[in-house]
Design a protein around this motif. Sequence first.
Motif, PDB file in Angstrom:
ATOM      1  N   VAL A   1       0.781  -1.245   0.000  1.00  0.00           N
ATOM      2  CA  VAL A   1       0.000   0.000   0.000  1.00  0.00           C
ATOM      3  C   VAL A   1       0.820   1.308   0.000  1.00  0.00           C
ATOM      4  O   VAL A   1       0.664   2.113  -0.918  1.00  0.00           O
ATOM      5  N   PRO A   2       1.729   1.524   0.930  1.00  0.00           N
ATOM      6  CA  PRO A   2       2.407   2.833   0.904  1.00  0.00           C
ATOM      7  C   PRO A   2       3.169   3.067  -0.403  1.00  0.00           C
ATOM      8  O   PRO A   2       3.208   4.188  -0.910  1.00  0.00           O
ATOM      9  N   HIS A   3       3.760   2.006  -0.951  1.00  0.00           N
ATOM     10  CA  HIS A   3       4.513   2.163  -2.200  1.00  0.00           C
ATOM     11  C   HIS A   3       3.566   2.392  -3.372  1.00  0.00           C
ATOM     12  O   HIS A   3       3.839   3.184  -4.268  1.00  0.00           O
ATOM     13  N   GLU A   4       2.442   1.650  -3.338  1.00  0.00           N
ATOM     14  CA  GLU A   4       1.494   1.782  -4.441  1.00  0.00           C
ATOM     15  C   GLU A   4       0.877   3.189  -4.461  1.00  0.00           C
ATOM     16  O   GLU A   4       0.512   3.697  -5.516  1.00  0.00           O
ATOM     17  N   GLN A   5       0.794   3.823  -3.280  1.00  0.00           N
ATOM     18  CA  GLN A   5       0.287   5.203  -3.255  1.00  0.00           C
ATOM     19  C   GLN A   5       1.243   6.130  -4.013  1.00  0.00           C
ATOM     20  O   GLN A   5       0.806   7.045  -4.710  1.00  0.00           O
ATOM     21  N   VAL A   6       2.541   5.876  -3.859  1.00  0.00           N
ATOM     22  CA  VAL A   6       3.529   6.687  -4.600  1.00  0.00           C
ATOM     23  C   VAL A   6       3.342   6.437  -6.099  1.00  0.00           C
ATOM     24  O   VAL A   6       3.327   7.372  -6.914  1.00  0.00           O
TER      25      VAL A   6
ATOM     26  N   ASP B   1       0.619   5.468  -7.614  1.00  0.00           N
ATOM     27  CA  ASP B   1      -0.637   6.082  -8.062  1.00  0.00           C
ATOM     28  C   ASP B   1      -0.484   7.594  -8.225  1.00  0.00           C
ATOM     29  O   ASP B   1      -1.038   8.186  -9.158  1.00  0.00           O
ATOM     30  N   SER B   2       0.281   8.224  -7.343  1.00  0.00           N
ATOM     31  CA  SER B   2       0.428   9.682  -7.462  1.00  0.00           C
ATOM     32  C   SER B   2       1.259  10.021  -8.702  1.00  0.00           C
ATOM     33  O   SER B   2       1.019  11.036  -9.368  1.00  0.00           O
ATOM     34  N   ARG B   3       2.179   9.135  -9.076  1.00  0.00           N
ATOM     35  CA  ARG B   3       2.952   9.353 -10.312  1.00  0.00           C
ATOM     36  C   ARG B   3       2.051   9.169 -11.542  1.00  0.00           C
ATOM     37  O   ARG B   3       2.125   9.939 -12.501  1.00  0.00           O
TER      38      ARG B   3
END
Length: 198
Positions: A130-135, A137-139
Motif C-alpha cells: 500500500v504505501p509504495h502503491e500510493q507513490v 498512483d500519485s505518479r
Amino acid sequence: MELFAEQGDGHVAVLRHHGLVDAMAIYDLGCGSGRTAQALQRAGWQGSYVGADIVPGLVQEMRRSCPGYVGKVHLDPSIDAADASLDMVFHWSVFTHISVEECFLYMQDTFRALKPGGKLIFSFLEIGHVPHEQVFDSRVARRARGKQLALLDTFLHPDWIRHWAARIGFEPPAFTSGNDGTHHPPFWQSLVAMRKPL
Ligand SMILES: C[S@@+](CC[C@H](N)C(=O)[O-])C[C@H]1O[C@@H](n2cnc3c(N)ncnc32)[C@H](O)[C@@H]1O
C-alpha cells in the motif's frame, strides 16, 4: 543522530541480520557517497568492501570518507568482481531508479560474482504494497495531468523477483516489508534476500 547516519546504521543492522561478519568480501552496488560504508567503518567492521556507482563525484566522496575501502566508478550493468569472489552483494534504493532489464542483468551478474552460499540483499519499491502503491498512483495521476516524471521510479513485484531468482539459479528469496522492526530499524522500502546455492 543525523538521518544519513541513522539510515546507514540501519543498513548495517540488515547486513548483520543476514550474516555479515568480519573478513567477508562485500560489494555495495550504487554506494552513493558512502552511507553504508561510513556506517560499517563506524561499527568497526573489518573486511573487504567495494562500493561501485555510476557517478564519479559520489565515489570520490565515499573514498574520501572511508580511506580503507575501495570505491569504483562502474557504468555497465554488471558487478566489477571476479567469479565466485564475494560473500555479499547488497544495494539500497538502486533497483528503484533503473530499468527492469538492468535489474535483471545486475541480478544475473551478481550470481556469477557470489561465492557458493553468498547472499544478495536489496531494497525495492513494491507494487501491491500500500504505501509504495500510493507513490505509484500519485505518479500515474501526475502523468495523466500532462506533467512529466522527472525521475525514473521503478516498482517491482515480488513474483518478478522470485521468477528472476529461479531463472538465474538462486534459492527461493525471502521477503520482508522492511518495516517490522524485529531484526533491524524500520527500512523505508521492501527488502529481499536470496542465496546462491552451496
Ligand atoms: C538513492 S541513491 C542510494 C545510494 C546508497 N545506496 C545509499 O543508500 O545511500 C541511488 C544510487 O544509485 C546510483 N545508481 C543509479 N543508477 C545506477 C546504476 N545503473 N548502477 C549503479 N549505480 C547506480 C546513483 O548514482 C545513486 O548513488
